[in-house]
Design a protein around this motif. Sequence first.
Motif, PDB file in Angstrom:
ATOM      1  N   GLN A   1       0.738  -1.493   0.825  1.00 43.54           N
ATOM      2  CA  GLN A   1      -0.164  -0.013  -0.388  1.00 43.54           C
ATOM      3  C   GLN A   1       0.795   1.183   0.130  1.00 43.54           C
ATOM      4  OE1 GLN A   1      -2.559  -0.676   3.531  1.00 43.54           O
ATOM      5  NE2 GLN A   1      -0.774   0.877   4.640  1.00 43.54           N
ATOM      6  N   GLY A   2       2.192   1.095  -0.512  1.00 47.57           N
ATOM      7  CA  GLY A   2       2.702   2.906  -0.572  1.00 47.57           C
ATOM      8  C   GLY A   2       3.241   3.470   0.866  1.00 47.57           C
ATOM      9  N   ASP A   3       3.530   2.309   2.565  1.00 48.49           N
ATOM     10  CA  ASP A   3       4.374   3.187   3.222  1.00 48.49           C
ATOM     11  C   ASP A   3       5.086   4.052   2.978  1.00 48.49           C
ATOM     12  OD1 ASP A   3       1.123   2.405   4.159  1.00 48.49           O
ATOM     13  OD2 ASP A   3       1.712   1.229   5.890  1.00 48.49           O
ATOM     14  N   ASP A   4       5.804   4.851   3.669  1.00 46.90           N
ATOM     15  CA  ASP A   4       6.616   5.322   3.929  1.00 46.90           C
ATOM     16  C   ASP A   4       7.491   4.038   4.122  1.00 46.90           C
ATOM     17  OD1 ASP A   4       9.047   6.211   4.698  1.00 46.90           O
ATOM     18  OD2 ASP A   4       8.270   7.579   5.011  1.00 46.90           O
ATOM     19  N   LEU A   5       8.863   3.364   3.355  1.00 44.83           N
ATOM     20  CA  LEU A   5       9.453   2.325   4.238  1.00 44.83           C
ATOM     21  C   LEU A   5      10.462   2.547   5.545  1.00 44.83           C
ATOM     22  CD1 LEU A   5      11.090  -0.692   3.216  1.00 44.83           C
ATOM     23  CD2 LEU A   5      13.061   0.711   2.475  1.00 44.83           C
ATOM     24  N   ALA A   6      10.903   4.076   5.819  1.00 48.15           N
ATOM     25  CA  ALA A   6      11.168   4.627   7.167  1.00 48.15           C
ATOM     26  C   ALA A   6      10.390   4.106   8.335  1.00 48.15           C
ATOM     27  CB  ALA A   6      11.249   6.139   7.361  1.00 48.15           C
ATOM     28  N   ILE A   7       8.830   3.632   8.236  1.00 46.50           N
ATOM     29  CA  ILE A   7       8.211   3.074   9.558  1.00 46.50           C
ATOM     30  C   ILE A   7       9.410   2.040   9.603  1.00 46.50           C
ATOM     31  CG2 ILE A   7       6.697   2.052   8.929  1.00 46.50           C
ATOM     32  CD1 ILE A   7       4.411   2.861  10.495  1.00 46.50           C
ATOM     33  N   MET A   8      10.151   0.912   9.253  1.00 49.75           N
ATOM     34  CA  MET A   8      10.695  -0.063   9.381  1.00 49.75           C
ATOM     35  C   MET A   8      10.913   0.032  10.267  1.00 49.75           C
ATOM     36  SD  MET A   8      11.322  -1.904   5.555  1.00 49.75           S
ATOM     37  CE  MET A   8      12.542  -3.684   6.634  1.00 49.75           C
ATOM     38  N   TRP A   9      12.064   1.301  10.867  1.00 48.62           N
ATOM     39  CA  TRP A   9      12.476   1.664  12.153  1.00 48.62           C
ATOM     40  C   TRP A   9      12.238   2.532  12.969  1.00 48.62           C
ATOM     41  CZ3 TRP A   9      14.653   1.767   6.788  1.00 48.62           C
ATOM     42  CH2 TRP A   9      14.786   2.900   6.253  1.00 48.62           C
ATOM     43  N   ALA A  10      11.570   3.309  12.997  1.00 52.08           N
ATOM     44  CA  ALA A  10      10.623   3.913  13.695  1.00 52.08           C
ATOM     45  C   ALA A  10      10.702   3.333  14.726  1.00 52.08           C
ATOM     46  CB  ALA A  10       9.215   4.832  13.241  1.00 52.08           C
ATOM     47  N   PRO A  11      10.412   4.685  16.246  1.00 50.09           N
ATOM     48  CA  PRO A  11      10.151   4.100  17.369  1.00 50.09           C
ATOM     49  C   PRO A  11       9.031   3.139  17.168  1.00 50.09           C
ATOM     50  CG  PRO A  11      10.405   6.634  17.155  1.00 50.09           C
ATOM     51  CD  PRO A  11      10.205   6.120  15.897  1.00 50.09           C
ATOM     52  N   THR A  12       7.664   3.302  17.027  1.00 46.49           N
ATOM     53  CA  THR A  12       6.614   2.566  17.332  1.00 46.49           C
ATOM     54  C   THR A  12       7.487   1.226  16.926  1.00 46.49           C
ATOM     55  OG1 THR A  12       4.962   4.361  16.802  1.00 46.49           O
ATOM     56  CG2 THR A  12       4.631   1.429  16.146  1.00 46.49           C
ATOM     57  N   ALA A  13       7.956   1.204  15.812  1.00 49.46           N
ATOM     58  CA  ALA A  13       8.340  -0.164  15.085  1.00 49.46           C
ATOM     59  C   ALA A  13       8.936  -1.129  16.167  1.00 49.46           C
ATOM     60  CB  ALA A  13       9.163  -0.724  13.885  1.00 49.46           C
ATOM     61  N   LEU A  14      10.018  -0.324  16.800  1.00 46.09           N
ATOM     62  CA  LEU A  14      11.090  -0.676  18.138  1.00 46.09           C
ATOM     63  C   LEU A  14      10.601  -0.678  19.161  1.00 46.09           C
ATOM     64  CD1 LEU A  14      14.114   2.273  17.456  1.00 46.09           C
ATOM     65  CD2 LEU A  14      14.454  -0.342  16.605  1.00 46.09           C
ATOM     66  N   LEU A  15       9.391  -0.464  20.165  1.00 48.51           N
ATOM     67  CA  LEU A  15       8.802  -0.043  20.619  1.00 48.51           C
ATOM     68  C   LEU A  15       7.734  -2.081  20.524  1.00 48.51           C
ATOM     69  CD1 LEU A  15       6.908   0.043  23.544  1.00 48.51           C
ATOM     70  CD2 LEU A  15       5.244   0.777  22.203  1.00 48.51           C
ATOM     71  N   TRP A  16       7.911  -2.382  19.501  1.00 50.98           N
ATOM     72  CA  TRP A  16       7.303  -3.842  19.021  1.00 50.98           C
ATOM     73  C   TRP A  16       8.139  -4.397  19.418  1.00 50.98           C
ATOM     74  CZ3 TRP A  16       2.134  -5.388  19.429  1.00 50.98           C
ATOM     75  CH2 TRP A  16       1.027  -3.803  19.248  1.00 50.98           C
ATOM     76  N   MET A  17       8.786  -4.506  18.576  1.00 49.66           N
ATOM     77  CA  MET A  17       9.715  -5.812  18.667  1.00 49.66           C
ATOM     78  C   MET A  17      10.737  -5.434  20.201  1.00 49.66           C
ATOM     79  SD  MET A  17      13.140  -4.305  15.968  1.00 49.66           S
ATOM     80  CE  MET A  17      12.683  -3.778  14.144  1.00 49.66           C
TER      81      MET A  17
END
Length: 205
Positions: free
Chosen positions: A85-101
Amino acid sequence: MNPNTTQVAVVAVVGGFLLGFLDFVWIASMPYPFAELGNSSAVWAVAAFGFGYWVRTGWLRAAAGAAGALVVAVPSYYLAATLIQGDDLAIMWAPTALLWMAFGVLAGVVFGVGGTWARGHGWRQVVGVALPGAVLLAEAALHARDIGDPRYGRDSLWLLMINIALAVAVVLLAGGRTSVRLRGLAAAVPLAAAGFAAFRLGGFG
């Protein structure tokens, strides 16, 4: 035959990638309310349990592998969101992603070990068998809180029933013997209460 350390590592990486990627595909392609299972933290916890159940023995390998799989699943999920769906790839290392990790590490350790316990004996087996059902029941309790809220209509009721059905099914599948299944179902209820409190503490629901 128990998998060796190399097999555990490979399955953790490949399985984690598939979990995250296919989870987003599921959300994008399935009708509601079944699509909502892709947004379920409990489902990912059950996947970690399944990993530990496959490992069979060696709680450290199960915990590390399950935690690693959930960590890999997070950027894989966001990669799928970018491609589909064309989301920004930068979300992969955003704070939200780190929290989910970080949540993935915690869930991976708890449920990965639980998966090995379910293959054992005594009280550990009962707790291990109960864990995946308990986390699904805990999430069902979150949905139960929203029943009657006009913003959700009947959606929460459907999600409640799906989670309960999955909770019972996974305990029956993991339990093996009837006696273990029954004790696992009984133990899942108080564990679900603890899981509900943990969800609330973590800001879920």
